[in-house]
Design an enzyme around this catalytic site. Structure first.
Site, short mmCIF file in Angstrom:
data_model
loop_
_atom_site.label_atom_id
_atom_site.label_comp_id
_atom_site.label_asym_id
_atom_site.label_seq_id
_atom_site.Cartn_x
_atom_site.Cartn_y
_atom_site.Cartn_z
N GLU A 1 -12.53 5.44 6.51
CA GLU A 1 -11.55 5.48 7.59
C GLU A 1 -10.83 6.81 7.56
O GLU A 1 -10.65 7.40 6.49
CB GLU A 1 -10.52 4.36 7.41
N LYS B 1 -11.56 -0.23 0.02
CA LYS B 1 -11.65 1.20 -0.16
C LYS B 1 -11.15 1.53 -1.56
O LYS B 1 -10.43 0.74 -2.16
CB LYS B 1 -10.88 1.95 0.92
N SER C 1 0.79 -1.22 0.00
CA SER C 1 0.00 0.00 0.00
C SER C 1 0.83 1.28 0.00
O SER C 1 1.62 1.51 -0.90
CB SER C 1 -0.95 -0.04 1.18
N HIS C 2 0.69 2.08 1.05
CA HIS C 2 1.34 3.40 1.10
C HIS C 2 2.79 3.31 1.58
O HIS C 2 3.47 4.33 1.66
CB HIS C 2 0.55 4.30 2.03
N SER D 1 -7.85 7.32 7.72
CA SER D 1 -6.56 7.20 7.05
C SER D 1 -6.68 7.38 5.53
O SER D 1 -5.91 6.80 4.78
CB SER D 1 -5.97 5.83 7.36
N ASP E 1 -2.82 6.34 -3.27
CA ASP E 1 -1.62 5.74 -2.68
C ASP E 1 -1.06 4.63 -3.56
O ASP E 1 -1.50 4.42 -4.69
CB ASP E 1 -1.91 5.23 -1.26
N ARG F 1 -0.31 5.71 17.13
CA ARG F 1 -1.20 6.69 16.52
C ARG F 1 -2.09 7.29 17.61
O ARG F 1 -2.70 6.54 18.38
CB ARG F 1 -2.07 6.04 15.45
N ASP G 1 -1.33 1.41 -3.82
CA ASP G 1 -2.20 0.39 -4.41
C ASP G 1 -3.57 0.92 -4.82
O ASP G 1 -4.47 0.14 -5.17
CB ASP G 1 -2.36 -0.80 -3.45
N ASP H 1 -6.07 2.50 -3.20
CA ASP H 1 -7.30 2.44 -2.40
C ASP H 1 -7.51 3.67 -1.51
O ASP H 1 -8.59 3.85 -0.96
CB ASP H 1 -7.39 1.14 -1.59
N ARG H 2 -6.49 4.52 -1.39
CA ARG H 2 -6.68 5.73 -0.57
C ARG H 2 -6.90 6.95 -1.45
O ARG H 2 -6.59 6.92 -2.64
CB ARG H 2 -5.43 5.99 0.28
#
Ligand code: VG1
Ligand code: CO
Length: 542
Positions: A362, A375, A112-113, A364, A276, A495, A278, A280-281
């Protein structure tokens, strides 16, 4: 020929918030990918002759890992293996392919990110037949299997040409290389009013989309520039690079700062967005209007009915626990249910399948809907564009009106990255022990109404997930939430999520960190962050 290869377990093949993520050299160890993938297959039943979808975000080691997955999948009895051309499938596109091709499941290669490249991160995630990430009971079984594995099955066949569309044989299985964009672009066309968005661009609306040299480039160019007529140059950094051009493909205010600066400049574009590694963000910044992901969820939910795919209205909204409660106010006004789940998209799957919710999100930077079970970054961008086109208003105006109608949830996340694991665990342990004593305590104007360690009971399958983060709730509706990241690959990341609700429109123009200053200070003190981590300041503020 099918080969059975003897192997021994590796330590720590434990899937986190979203699959198994480790540094590339860890994955490059002999048998490492094979062990994990065989462990997944060993936990599945009845897949002989069925279809498996395989694709990744194009990062370093993607192609090698895909060849390994193909050989194991064929040797284990899958009948058909669908692979995105070049080994590419964004996470939401993979989810869609699993659904439309009625596959048994899918294997997504992505971290991902997280940064990519030879010293970056890699990841493997298993998705089930609804297109969504495997639920906890599956990931726990896979982890258990990785600890006892003694052999895996593979083929001695040559590599498949991933760049040529069409079918080839691999043992008894058929490998089909598919276009990664087509199905997904068609789905977007059905959900949104493409004529209306085309009209928006034709009227001079200016946009920048940063694909961050990651997987969304081909998708964004096809949809935004070719299908919707956005001018050439709208999509930047559109070529997926194995190391994401040396950047951190995380669309937040730190790693996509240039977009923020662009949107805030005098002659800046009307709309800036990014996705991002992949795909999804999403990051959404209107001209002079940054939209927090939590607010974006609320605003998309409130306006979704304007898009053709959601014209009948939405059934309910789900958000992860640390996500701000802005969406709760929308659900309340609309008279629909709001579900609060643990962090990670896998918890939304059951709610979506059961038709209890239509839109999920989310904090994020993830939003999505029942169109897939992940997402979806471009989906969020297109829904925003469709809403802007339908309302004929700027993002800033839509945001201002939303806050006026529902109030504003000032919100920020402070990350303390790569701190020592022992210290981070000790911090969480002391918070947990002190929970009962917190209720009723007063700190200046802030009074604690309650505190707990979030646990989730899934209303659909009845499963329970405990220890999902510490919540400190205040009488005025403010919250401080603490949890440890489950996606990092070195040390621990703490976090801290901070939220304050402001009903008064006259106070909606404050700078976020200033609006939250007293809660931020209290958040540090309550958890004794400096004592346990040695850090005074977070490494990333979003
Ligand atoms: C983070 C986010 C979480 C998200 C997850 C996967 O997890 O906080 O909301 O679902 O990443 O997103 P954690 O455990 O590090 O807080 V992605 O785009 O990395 O697949
Ligand atoms: Co992602």
């Amino acid at each position: 020929m099918i080969l059975t290869i003897a192997t021994t377990p590796f330590e720590g093949q434990k899937p986190g918030t979203s699959g198994l993520r480790k540094r590339v050299p860890v994955f490059q160890q002999r048998h490492y990918v094979e062990n994990f993938v065989q462990s997944i297959f060993d936990c599945l039943e009845g897949f002989a002759g069925t279809t498996l979808v395989v694709g990744g975000d194009g990062r370093f080691f993607n192609r090698e890992a895909i060849q390994t997955v193909i050989r194991l999948a064929a040797a284990n009895g899958f009948g058909r293996i669908l692979v995105g051309r070049g080994g590419i499938l964004s996470t939401p596109a993979a989810s869609n392919v699993i659904r439309v091709r009625k596959a048994y499941g899918g294997i997504i290669l992505s971290a991902s990110h997280n940064p990519g490249g030879p010293d970056g991160d890699f990841g493997i995630k298993y998705n089930v037949g609804n297109g969504g990430p495997a639920p906890e009971k599956v990931t726990e079984a896979v982890f258990a299997r990785t600890r006892t594995i003694t052999e895996y099955r593979t083929l001695d066949s040559a590599d498949v040409d991933l760049d040529r569309l069409g079918e080839v044989g691999a043992g008894a299985a058929i490998v089909e290389v598919i276009d990664p964009v087509d199905d997904y672009a068609g789905l977007m066309q059905r959900l949104f009013d493409f004529d209306r968005i085309r009209g928006l661009f034709a009227s001079g609306f200016r946009m920048k989309f940063d694909a961050m040299s990651a997987v969304t480039g081909p998708y964004a160019r096809q949809i935004l520039e070719r299908m919707l007529g956005a001018p050439h140059g709208t999509v930047m950094n559109f070529t997926p690079e194995p190391d994401f051009g040396g950047h951190h493909p995380d669309p937040n205010l730190v790693h996509a700062r240039h977009l923020y600066d662009l949107a805030m400049s005098i002659d800046g574009p009307d709309f800036c967005a990014a996705s991002d590694g992949d795909g999804d963000r999403n990051l959404i910044i209107g001209n002079h209007a940054f939209v927090t992901p939590s607010d974006s969820l609320a605003m998309l939910a409130a306006n979704a009915h304007l898009a053709p795919g959601y014209a009948k209205g939405i059934a309910g909204i789900a958000r992860s626990m640390p996500t701000s409660r802005a969406a709760d106010r929308v659900a309340e006004k609309m008279g629909i249910s709001l579900y609060e789940t643990p962090t990670g998209w896998k918890f939304f799957g059951n709610l979506l399948d059961a038709g209890l919710v239509t839109i999920c999100g989310e904090e994020s930077a993830g939003t999505g809907s029942d169109h897939v079970r992940e997402k979806d970054g471009l989906w969020a961008v297109l829904l925003w564009l469709d809403i802007v086109a339908a309302r004929r208003q700027s993002v800033a105006a839509i945001q201002r009106e939303h806050w006026a109608a529902y109030g504003r949830n000032y919100y920020s996340r402070h990350d303390f990255e790569e701190v020592e694991t022992d210290g981070a665990n000790a911090l969480m342990a002391q918070l947990r022990e002190g929970l009962v004593g917190l209720k009723g305590k007063r700190f200046g104007a802030l009074e604690i109404a309650g505190a707990d360690d979030f646990a989730y009971h899934d209303p659909v399958d009845g499963s329970d997930s405990a220890h999902q983060g510490i919540r400190v709730l205040f009488e005025d509706g403010s919250r401080i939430v603490y949890r440890l990241s489950g996606t990092g690959t070195s040390g621990a990341t703490l976090r801290v999520y901070i939220e304050r609700f402001e009903p008064d429109a006259a106070a909606h123009g404050l700078e976020t960190q200033a609006a939250l200053a007293d809660l931020i200070a209290l958040g540090h003190a309550l958890a004794r962050i400096e004592h346990f981590t040695g850090r005074r300041e977070p490494s990333v503020i979003t």
